[in-house]
Design an enzyme around this catalytic site. Structure first.
Site, PDB file in Angstrom:
ATOM      1  N   SER A   1       0.882  -0.784  -0.343  1.00  0.00           N
ATOM      2  CA  SER A   1      -0.518   0.219  -0.192  1.00  0.00           C
ATOM      3  C   SER A   1       0.822   1.210   0.149  1.00  0.00           C
ATOM      4  CB  SER A   1      -1.108  -0.630   1.199  1.00  0.00           C
ATOM      5  OG  SER A   1      -1.256   1.091   0.828  1.00  0.00           O
TER       6      SER A   1
ATOM      7  N   TYR B   1      -0.877  -0.645  10.739  1.00  0.00           N
ATOM      8  CA  TYR B   1      -1.639  -1.142   8.941  1.00  0.00           C
ATOM      9  C   TYR B   1      -0.220  -1.232   8.506  1.00  0.00           C
ATOM     10  CZ  TYR B   1      -3.214  -1.463   4.394  1.00  0.00           C
ATOM     11  OH  TYR B   1      -3.268  -1.895   3.146  1.00  0.00           O
TER      12      TYR B   1
ATOM     13  N   LYS C   1       2.282  -3.615   6.429  1.00  0.00           N
ATOM     14  CA  LYS C   1       2.812  -3.550   5.348  1.00  0.00           C
ATOM     15  C   LYS C   1       4.697  -3.539   4.878  1.00  0.00           C
ATOM     16  CE  LYS C   1      -1.409  -4.967   3.579  1.00  0.00           C
ATOM     17  NZ  LYS C   1      -1.194  -6.216   2.876  1.00  0.00           N
TER      18      LYS C   1
HETATM   19  P1  NAD Z   1     -10.969  -7.196   1.030  1.00  0.00           P
HETATM   20  O1  NAD Z   1     -10.359  -7.115   2.370  1.00  0.00           O
HETATM   21  O2  NAD Z   1     -11.711  -6.697  -0.087  1.00  0.00           O
HETATM   22  O3  NAD Z   1     -10.137  -8.939   0.623  1.00  0.00           O
HETATM   23  C1  NAD Z   1      -8.971  -9.273   1.251  1.00  0.00           C
HETATM   24  C2  NAD Z   1      -8.996 -11.196   1.247  1.00  0.00           C
HETATM   25  O4  NAD Z   1      -8.363 -11.590   1.842  1.00  0.00           O
HETATM   26  C3  NAD Z   1     -10.542 -11.067   2.092  1.00  0.00           C
HETATM   27  O5  NAD Z   1     -11.283 -11.923   1.014  1.00  0.00           O
HETATM   28  C4  NAD Z   1     -10.080 -11.934   2.500  1.00  0.00           C
HETATM   29  O6  NAD Z   1     -11.377 -12.702   3.350  1.00  0.00           O
HETATM   30  C5  NAD Z   1      -9.136 -12.658   2.978  1.00  0.00           C
HETATM   31  N1  NAD Z   1      -8.276 -12.904   4.158  1.00  0.00           N
HETATM   32  C6  NAD Z   1      -8.351 -11.357   4.877  1.00  0.00           C
HETATM   33  N2  NAD Z   1      -7.717 -12.819   5.905  1.00  0.00           N
HETATM   34  C7  NAD Z   1      -7.589 -13.785   5.904  1.00  0.00           C
HETATM   35  C8  NAD Z   1      -6.262 -14.538   6.337  1.00  0.00           C
HETATM   36  N3  NAD Z   1      -6.096 -15.422   7.459  1.00  0.00           N
HETATM   37  N4  NAD Z   1      -6.675 -15.740   5.332  1.00  0.00           N
HETATM   38  C9  NAD Z   1      -6.829 -16.493   4.110  1.00  0.00           C
HETATM   39  N5  NAD Z   1      -7.762 -15.136   3.767  1.00  0.00           N
HETATM   40  C10 NAD Z   1      -7.607 -14.188   4.498  1.00  0.00           C
HETATM   41  O7  NAD Z   1      -9.096  -6.519   0.789  1.00  0.00           O
HETATM   42  P2  NAD Z   1      -8.948  -5.446  -0.925  1.00  0.00           P
HETATM   43  O8  NAD Z   1      -9.180  -4.385  -0.641  1.00  0.00           O
HETATM   44  O9  NAD Z   1      -9.230  -6.243  -1.609  1.00  0.00           O
HETATM   45  O10 NAD Z   1      -7.151  -5.530  -0.507  1.00  0.00           O
HETATM   46  C11 NAD Z   1      -6.490  -6.200  -0.732  1.00  0.00           C
HETATM   47  C12 NAD Z   1      -4.698  -6.551  -0.822  1.00  0.00           C
HETATM   48  O11 NAD Z   1      -4.883  -5.331  -1.006  1.00  0.00           O
HETATM   49  C13 NAD Z   1      -4.673  -6.496   0.897  1.00  0.00           C
HETATM   50  O12 NAD Z   1      -3.551  -7.214   1.461  1.00  0.00           O
HETATM   51  C14 NAD Z   1      -4.702  -5.170   1.159  1.00  0.00           C
HETATM   52  O13 NAD Z   1      -4.080  -4.595   1.779  1.00  0.00           O
HETATM   53  C15 NAD Z   1      -3.910  -4.812  -0.427  1.00  0.00           C
HETATM   54  N6  NAD Z   1      -4.371  -2.972  -0.084  1.00  0.00           N
HETATM   55  C16 NAD Z   1      -5.504  -2.396  -0.437  1.00  0.00           C
HETATM   56  C17 NAD Z   1      -5.907  -1.054  -0.513  1.00  0.00           C
HETATM   57  C18 NAD Z   1      -7.206  -0.476  -1.107  1.00  0.00           C
HETATM   58  O14 NAD Z   1      -7.516   0.795  -0.734  1.00  0.00           O
HETATM   59  N7  NAD Z   1      -8.567  -1.668  -1.122  1.00  0.00           N
HETATM   60  C19 NAD Z   1      -4.658   0.333  -1.031  1.00  0.00           C
HETATM   61  C20 NAD Z   1      -4.008  -0.666  -0.169  1.00  0.00           C
HETATM   62  C21 NAD Z   1      -3.167  -2.190  -0.095  1.00  0.00           C
END
Ligand code: NAD
Ligand code: UDP
Length: 333
Positions: free
Chosen positions: A124, A148, A152
């Protein structure tokens, strides 16, 4: 290729899986569904018109991930599973380090055990912290301001150290800016539980009448209209950025790449664009700054263009239209 996608049922993961299936890859979704609906993989398959395999498991459990990699035998892993809410991370930091750092360690160990040498890691832009210089380049100092972001950054370091130790491994770390919008089919999208923390899902819920008005957090930032500025990026562009990273991740090494548009929009820009594109009024209330918020945050996307030959193509209007199509579809389900 056969791609193993941790967190593949989540917001970004589901869009990536659709893009990967449509590009002809085979996809295995690995998810514990703690923040997603177990029905998402069948929606992915419906949109892509191709099925994906699903393994229910937890990245924190070495055995789960090891068994899944043994049977899937993927060419590459895209690691999206993680916890992502800044405020929540302040309240329960241990869970964030356990999942985001411990989960990544389990995954790397299992990849080593099963001879999987290629990884795309979801990081991120929050790892940069308070900007010293804008736009944010990958070489900007790393100084995250919340658990958070620190989790990361620690996971990035873990990947870097693992790559140095193993040598023959390729790791691409993607630092996302602000993903918004949804697949244009309206079949998948951001589905936050409870009151949304992020701007776009809040706006779409106001538009649908679920919430009365948008509270704008701060009007006195040193920005053109006084509201916070972010680099909003269509989630389908983000998914395509992963495909670009995959096609260029065949040489060993560790690299970090920003995925953003390079353009910052204010909260009021988003509200006005949403109103214009959807014809829905967004009542707003002007309020105080949200604690911990930064005035402006946007990417220098030059490395993504140079290394991955990728640039975002969709504009803010398309982000708003697609976010709204998803909201309308999901609130009438
Ligand atoms: P999200 O919560 O929609 O998706 C994450 C998925 O991981 C979910 O389906 C959840 O069930 C699964 N998960 C969580 N913990 C788990 C575990 N212990 N074992 C197996 N599965 C697990 O989030 P997202 O927005 O799709 O984000 C995905 C990634 O991108 C994350 O790592 C997040 O930190 C990163 N990210 C997201 C954003 C954003 O704005 N959405 C920005 C920067 C980085
Ligand atoms: N924001 C807002 N009202 C909300 C949610 C967000 O005014 O209900 C503002 C927030 O202060 C920031 C921008 O919208 O300037 C984007 O916030 P978001 O939480 O989506 O992203 P982040 O701040 O994590 O980059």
């Amino acid at each position: 290729m056969r791609i193993f996608v941790t967190g593949g049922a989540g917001y970004i993961g589901s869009h990536f899986c659709v893009a990967a299936l449509q590009a002809g890859h085979d996809v295995v979704v690995f998810d514990n569904f703690c923040n997603s609906d177990p029905g998402v993989p069948s929606r992915i398959a419906r949109i892509a018109r191709r099925p994906c395999s699903v393994v229910t498991g937890d990245v924190r459990r070495k055995q789960d991930i090891s068994n899944a990699l043994r049977s899937a035998q993927p060419d590459l892993v895209v690691h999206l599973a993680g916890l992502k809410a800044v405020g929540d991370s302040v309240a329960r930091p241990l869970d964030y380090f356990e999942t985001n750092v411990g989960g990544t360690a389990c995954l790397l160990e299992a990849m080593k055990e099963h001879g999987v040498h290629r990884l795309i890691f979801s990081s991120s832009a929050t790892v940069y912290g308070q900007p010293v210089e804008l736009p944010l380049k990958e070489s900007h100092p790393l100084n995250p301001t919340n658990p958070y972001g620190r989790s990361k950054l620690m996971a990035e370091w873990l990947c870097d150290d693992f790559q140095r130790a193993e040598g023959n491994v390729s790791i691409v770390v993607l630092r996302y800016f602000n993903p918004v919008g949804a697949h244009p089919s309206g079949g998948i999208g951001d589905d936050p539980v409870g009151v949304p923390n992020n701007l776009m899902p809040f706006v779409t819920q106001v538009a649908s009448g679920q919430r009365e008005r948008l509270h704008i957090f701060g009007t006195d930032y040193p920005t053109p209209d006084g509201t916070g500025v972010r680099d909003y990026l269509h989630v389908c562009d983000l998914a395509e950025g992963h495909l670009a990273a995959i096609s260029r991740s065949d040489t060993p090494g560790f690299v970090t790449v920003n995925l953003g548009t390079g353009t910052g929009y204010s909260v009021l820009d988003v509200v006005r664009t949403f109103e214009r594109e959807t014809g829905r009024a967004i009542p707003v209330a002007y309020g105080k700054r949200r604690e911990g918020d930064l005035a402006q945050y946007y990417a220098d996307p030059a490395r993504a263009l140079h290394l991955l030959n990728w640039r975002a193509r969709r504009d803010l209007g398309e982000m708003c239209r697609d976010a709204w199509a998803w909201q309308r579809g999901s609130s009438t389900e």
